[in-house]
Scaffold this motif. Structure first.
Motif, mmCIF file in Angstrom:
data_model
loop_
_atom_site.group_PDB
_atom_site.id
_atom_site.type_symbol
_atom_site.label_atom_id
_atom_site.label_comp_id
_atom_site.label_asym_id
_atom_site.label_seq_id
_atom_site.Cartn_x
_atom_site.Cartn_y
_atom_site.Cartn_z
ATOM 1 N N UNK A 126 -0.818 -6.040 -44.939
ATOM 2 C CA UNK A 126 -0.639 -5.665 -46.642
ATOM 3 C C UNK A 126 -1.843 -4.556 -47.055
ATOM 4 N N UNK A 127 -1.200 -3.917 -48.027
ATOM 5 C CA UNK A 127 -2.304 -2.904 -48.625
ATOM 6 C C UNK A 127 -2.145 -3.229 -50.089
ATOM 7 N N UNK A 128 -3.301 -2.989 -51.012
ATOM 8 C CA UNK A 128 -3.352 -2.961 -52.230
ATOM 9 C C UNK A 128 -2.500 -1.802 -52.956
ATOM 10 N N UNK A 129 -1.458 -2.309 -53.620
ATOM 11 C CA UNK A 129 -0.661 -1.334 -54.107
ATOM 12 C C UNK A 129 -1.214 -0.351 -54.953
ATOM 13 N N UNK A 130 -2.129 -0.853 -55.867
ATOM 14 C CA UNK A 130 -2.650 0.164 -56.968
ATOM 15 C C UNK A 130 -3.675 1.144 -56.133
ATOM 16 N N UNK A 131 -4.332 0.486 -55.163
ATOM 17 C CA UNK A 131 -5.180 1.488 -54.458
ATOM 18 C C UNK A 131 -4.500 2.649 -53.799
ATOM 19 N N UNK A 132 -3.307 1.980 -53.098
ATOM 20 C CA UNK A 132 -2.444 3.037 -52.226
ATOM 21 C C UNK A 132 -1.929 4.192 -53.541
ATOM 22 N N UNK A 133 -1.586 3.804 -54.700
ATOM 23 C CA UNK A 133 -1.118 4.815 -55.445
ATOM 24 C C UNK A 133 -2.053 5.957 -55.830
ATOM 25 N N UNK A 138 8.138 -4.575 -47.930
ATOM 26 C CA UNK A 138 8.196 -5.767 -48.911
ATOM 27 C C UNK A 138 6.936 -5.761 -49.773
ATOM 28 N N UNK A 139 7.151 -6.204 -51.236
ATOM 29 C CA UNK A 139 6.305 -6.289 -52.120
ATOM 30 C C UNK A 139 5.667 -7.812 -52.200
ATOM 31 N N UNK A 140 4.645 -8.011 -52.447
ATOM 32 C CA UNK A 140 3.969 -9.448 -52.444
ATOM 33 C C UNK A 140 4.662 -10.112 -53.774
ATOM 34 N N UNK A 141 4.778 -11.340 -53.781
ATOM 35 C CA UNK A 141 5.233 -12.181 -55.148
ATOM 36 C C UNK A 141 4.580 -12.012 -56.517
ATOM 37 N N UNK A 142 3.175 -11.675 -56.301
ATOM 38 C CA UNK A 142 2.664 -11.240 -57.323
ATOM 39 C C UNK A 142 2.696 -9.564 -58.002
ATOM 40 N N UNK A 143 3.364 -8.733 -56.890
ATOM 41 C CA UNK A 143 3.679 -7.373 -56.938
ATOM 42 C C UNK A 143 2.416 -6.618 -56.855
ATOM 43 N N UNK A 144 1.110 -7.403 -56.327
ATOM 44 C CA UNK A 144 -0.005 -6.567 -56.177
ATOM 45 C C UNK A 144 -0.203 -5.901 -54.649
ATOM 46 N N UNK A 145 0.465 -6.195 -53.692
ATOM 47 C CA UNK A 145 0.348 -5.756 -52.517
ATOM 48 C C UNK A 145 1.944 -5.130 -51.831
ATOM 49 N N UNK A 146 1.808 -4.376 -50.881
ATOM 50 C CA UNK A 146 2.913 -3.886 -50.215
ATOM 51 C C UNK A 146 2.859 -3.651 -48.781
ATOM 52 N N UNK A 147 3.923 -4.097 -47.953
ATOM 53 C CA UNK A 147 3.611 -3.660 -46.419
ATOM 54 C C UNK A 147 5.000 -3.405 -45.839
ATOM 55 N N UNK A 148 5.060 -2.760 -44.601
ATOM 56 C CA UNK A 148 5.993 -2.372 -43.942
ATOM 57 C C UNK A 148 6.414 -3.658 -43.016
ATOM 58 N N UNK A 149 7.824 -3.822 -42.995
ATOM 59 C CA UNK A 149 8.318 -5.246 -42.526
ATOM 60 C C UNK A 149 8.154 -5.410 -40.995
ATOM 61 N N UNK A 150 8.107 -4.128 -40.266
ATOM 62 C CA UNK A 150 7.812 -3.951 -38.765
ATOM 63 C C UNK A 150 7.572 -2.537 -38.412
ATOM 64 N N UNK A 151 7.291 -2.411 -37.209
ATOM 65 C CA UNK A 151 7.502 -0.855 -36.588
ATOM 66 C C UNK A 151 5.877 -0.462 -36.691
#
Length: 240
Positions: free
Chosen positions: A37-44, A72-85
């Motif tokens: 998981x990565x913080x989405x706001x920070x990534x942007x 995938x986005x976390x339920x609260x929409x604050x984090x994002x991750x790749x599903x695999x790979x």
């Protein structure tokens, strides 16, 4: 990332997300937790600072339209991750072992067949070997790397021999490796990705891998009794 890249094209955004969330998060100065998981706001923020004109709406669109549901986005929409790979050592996704279908598929390029015949399938830089539940998906994967070849994997027998399988959130089957004698057949695609034969996997000559059944048939006794089925080799990957 010199210059300002277009962050409105979902395909371009998807490739960017794959790069930073699977392989090189440090390229834009973000970190991933152990589950990816990565913080989405920070990534942007870091993406824009590095030259990728990215918005939350563009990320959400790329996630929504990804043909393989790569993210995938976390339920609260604050984090994002790749599903695999993943290839980065920062991430060690945990999956519950699952019973796979009796047969799975793996797409690759024809230039890899000689090595696969000798060594089987290994993860390479990734954490797992990726397998597909259907031939069409495997064919599309192989076509990304050259002239596509689809391998038929005896996943049911591997599972019965206590070889673990996992299933990612987007339906990709994962395993540590596949030995050569657990690869039953291969199917070479013609121009445009269409099979050279009918839509079946039985190119028996010259494309058939040796299987336990092949070896067994050559060792039948003269009274018609056969030896026990030979288990496919499931051991540690060779070094390197």
């Amino acid at each position: 990332m010199p210059g300002q890249e277009d962050g409105t094209d979902p395909v371009r955004v998807s490739k960017f997300l794959s790069f930073v969330l699977r392989h090189r998060p440090g390229r834009i100065g973000i970190t991933l937790d152990a589950e990816g998981w990565a913080d989405l706001d920070q990534l942007i923020e870091r993406a824009n600072a590095g030259g990728m004109n990215l918005t939350r709406a563009a990320v959400e669109e790329a996630v929504r339209t990804s043909d393989k549901q790569r993210f995938a986005l976390s339920c609260d929409g604050r984090s994002i991750r790749a599903q695999q790979g993943h290839s980065t050592s920062e991430v060690s996704l945990t999956f519950e072992p699952r019973e796979p279908p009796p047969l799975l598929f793996h797409g690759t390029a024809d230039r890899n067949i000689s090595s696969i015949r000798e060594h089987g399938l290994k993860p390479g830089k990734r954490h797992h070997v990726h397998l597909s539940a259907d031939r069409r998906t495997a064919l599309a994967v192989g076509a990304r790397h050259g002239r596509a070849v689809v391998l038929l994997i005896d996943s049911g027998r591997m599972h019965r021999n206590d070889h673990p399988f996992y299933r990612s959130g987007n339906g990709v089957w994962l395993t540590d490796r596949v030995a050569p004698d657990c690869i039953l057949e291969w199917d070479l695609a013609g121009p445009g990705g269409k099979p050279e034969e009918t839509d079946r996997l039985a190119l028996l000559s010259p494309g058939r891998f040796p299987t336990p059944r092949d070896r067994l048939s050559s060792r039948r006794s003269c009274v018609g009794k056969s030896l026990p089925v030979i288990s496919c080799t499931v051991g540690p990957s060779p070094p390197g």
